[in-house]
Enzyme design. Structure first.
Site, PDB file in Angstrom:
ATOM      1  N   GLY A   7       0.830  -1.030   0.038  1.00  0.00           N
ATOM      2  CA  GLY A   7      -0.004  -0.093   0.132  1.00  0.00           C
ATOM      3  C   GLY A   7       0.804   1.103   0.146  1.00  0.00           C
ATOM      4  N   GLY A   9       0.909   4.094  -0.734  1.00  0.00           N
ATOM      5  CA  GLY A   9       0.490   5.603  -0.632  1.00  0.00           C
ATOM      6  C   GLY A   9       1.477   6.872  -0.377  1.00  0.00           C
ATOM      7  N   ALA A  10       0.859   7.766   0.400  1.00  0.00           N
ATOM      8  CA  ALA A  10       1.829   8.730   0.923  1.00  0.00           C
ATOM      9  C   ALA A  10       2.710   8.474   1.814  1.00  0.00           C
ATOM     10  CB  ALA A  10       1.111  10.088   1.393  1.00  0.00           C
ATOM     11  N   GLY A  12       3.231   5.350   2.933  1.00  0.00           N
ATOM     12  CA  GLY A  12       3.952   3.928   2.626  1.00  0.00           C
ATOM     13  C   GLY A  12       5.188   4.409   1.553  1.00  0.00           C
ATOM     14  N   ASN A 102      -4.287   4.635  11.006  1.00  0.00           N
ATOM     15  CA  ASN A 102      -4.623   5.648  12.163  1.00  0.00           C
ATOM     16  C   ASN A 102      -5.677   5.079  12.771  1.00  0.00           C
ATOM     17  OD1 ASN A 102      -2.857   8.085  11.682  1.00  0.00           O
ATOM     18  ND2 ASN A 102      -3.836   8.341   9.874  1.00  0.00           N
ATOM     19  N   LYS A 207      -1.700   8.673  19.860  1.00  0.00           N
ATOM     20  CA  LYS A 207      -2.087   9.055  18.214  1.00  0.00           C
ATOM     21  C   LYS A 207      -3.561   9.280  17.911  1.00  0.00           C
ATOM     22  CE  LYS A 207      -1.057   9.911  13.977  1.00  0.00           C
ATOM     23  NZ  LYS A 207      -0.606   9.009  13.206  1.00  0.00           N
ATOM     24  N   ASN A 211      -5.486  12.578  16.461  1.00  0.00           N
ATOM     25  CA  ASN A 211      -6.391  12.672  15.374  1.00  0.00           C
ATOM     26  C   ASN A 211      -7.753  12.828  15.715  1.00  0.00           C
ATOM     27  OD1 ASN A 211      -4.216  12.065  13.456  1.00  0.00           O
ATOM     28  ND2 ASN A 211      -4.381   9.666  13.580  1.00  0.00           N
ATOM     29  N   SER A 275      -4.997  13.419   6.790  1.00  0.00           N
ATOM     30  CA  SER A 275      -5.500  12.533   5.828  1.00  0.00           C
ATOM     31  C   SER A 275      -7.019  12.297   5.886  1.00  0.00           C
ATOM     32  CB  SER A 275      -4.845  10.981   6.160  1.00  0.00           C
ATOM     33  OG  SER A 275      -5.546  10.549   7.469  1.00  0.00           O
ATOM     34  N   GLU A 287     -11.486   7.278   7.336  1.00  0.00           N
ATOM     35  CA  GLU A 287     -11.530   6.162   8.343  1.00  0.00           C
ATOM     36  C   GLU A 287     -12.443   6.822   9.543  1.00  0.00           C
ATOM     37  OE1 GLU A 287      -6.938   4.752   8.053  1.00  0.00           O
ATOM     38  OE2 GLU A 287      -7.096   6.890   7.929  1.00  0.00           O
TER      39      GLU A 287
END
Length: 327
Positions: A7, A9-10, A12, A102, A207, A211, A275, A287
């Site tokens: 995966g 993406g940003a 990864g 996340n 975390k 978020n 995100s 998410e």
């Protein structure tokens, strides 16, 4: 060390570039235009005034790769349900699998002892699929602080050059992975990897609080995360949600007041679209369940009143549902 980023993406892609640049044998699982660009031009990471381009093995089908020493699963939590079977070609009994997402993770109840039971969330049902091929002893939980965005296919920008940290720990006390070597590998690549002082779930809660407050406020207002320190009224809401989050974590056996200094966290909020907001603007699955509704459910299970979180949860859930991004 053979490393696969599942995966890319940003986040990864950031990890992939740093590890490849440090000499690791890196492969990535990606798709679409991002995959095409990586195959054609390589994968580029922009960070402050620096840039790096690497040329990892890149494919969409994991069966093209051999079993790995470590797999970093860096998909959004919304994409995990579809990949359990796809992980199989990458696995051996010795493969470490790090889940870096996340929010409350699917593995949270696995190996959880001497703590209040977690509520029965739909996301926990993913455990059956993953544990069919993985032992809990080879699963690593990860909590990452790194602000990244894909600026064009094959190119990722890191917006937090002074803060790129990935803390990891086994999800059970019987973890068989050599975590010291793994952390040293990340440190060599330029990604801070401090060990957790206790159960990795402590850092998951830490975390999560960041978020469910700052990222969710940014989503609700259409601003970067830094709006919570720039707008005095929103800062008040931020602090209230943080206080409620600390109560929720403590009620479930993870008091983290000693880890979280709200004043310090506020000063370090990046000037970056989180995100949640990126996904909302790009109309990608969100998410919401993992980042906002899960802690809300934990609060209800503990009998806690969380008036500020209640309001924010209702607003961002409605926003996501109205765009068909959360069901």
């Amino acid at each position: 060390m053979r490393v696969c980023i599942f995966g890319a993406g940003a986040v990864g892609s950031h990890i992939a570039v740093k590890l490849a640049n440090a000499g690791m044998d890196v492969s990535i699982i990606a798709r679409g235009g991002h995959l095409d660009a990586i195959r054609t031009r390589g994968l580029t990471l922009l960070q402050a005034d620096k840039s790096w381009t690497v040329h990892p093995t890149a494919c969409e089908d994991p069966s093209e790769l051999a079993p790995q020493d470590i797999v970093f699963v860096t998909l959004k939590a919304t994409g995990l349900a579809a990949i359990a079977d796809r992980l199989k070609p990458l696995l051996s009994p010795q493969t470490a699998v790090a889940f870096v997402q996340n929010g409350i993770p699917w593995w949270y109840p696995v190996g959880l002892h001497d703590k209040p039971a977690a509520p029965d969330l739909p996301l926990f049902k993913q455990a059956d699929a993953f544990l069919a091929d993985l032992s809990p002893t080879q699963i690593i939980g990860g909590s990452i602080y790194s602000a990244n965005a894909v600026v064009e296919p094959g190119v990722v920008r890191n917006n937090s050059p002074q803060q790129n940290r990935l803390s990891m720990g086994g999800i059970t006390a019987q973890c068989t992975i050599d975590m010291d070597t793994l952390r040293a590998t990340l440190e060599k690549a330029g990604i801070a990897a401090p060990p957790p002082t206790g159960d990795i779930r402590e850092l998951i809660w830490y975390k999560l609080l960041v978020n469910m407050s700052g990222s969710a406020i940014a989503l609700a207002t259409g601003n970067k995360s830094s709006i919570s320190r720039q707008d005095p009224e929103l800062e008040t809401i931020y602090r209230r949600i943080m206080a409620e989050g600390l109560q929720i974590a403590a009620a479930h056996g993870f008091p983290i007041d000693h880890l979280l200094d709200v004043d310090d966290v506020l000063t370090r909020i990046p000037d970056h679209k989180p995100s949640l907001l990126q996904d909302y603007e790009l109309r990608r699955p969100m998410e919401i369940g993992e980042i906002v509704r899960a802690p809300h459910a934990f609060a209800r299970a503990a009998g806690l009143e969380t008036p500020s979180l209640d309001v924010l949860c209702a607003i961002v859930t409605r926003m996501a549902r109205d765009r068909g991004l959360y069901g």
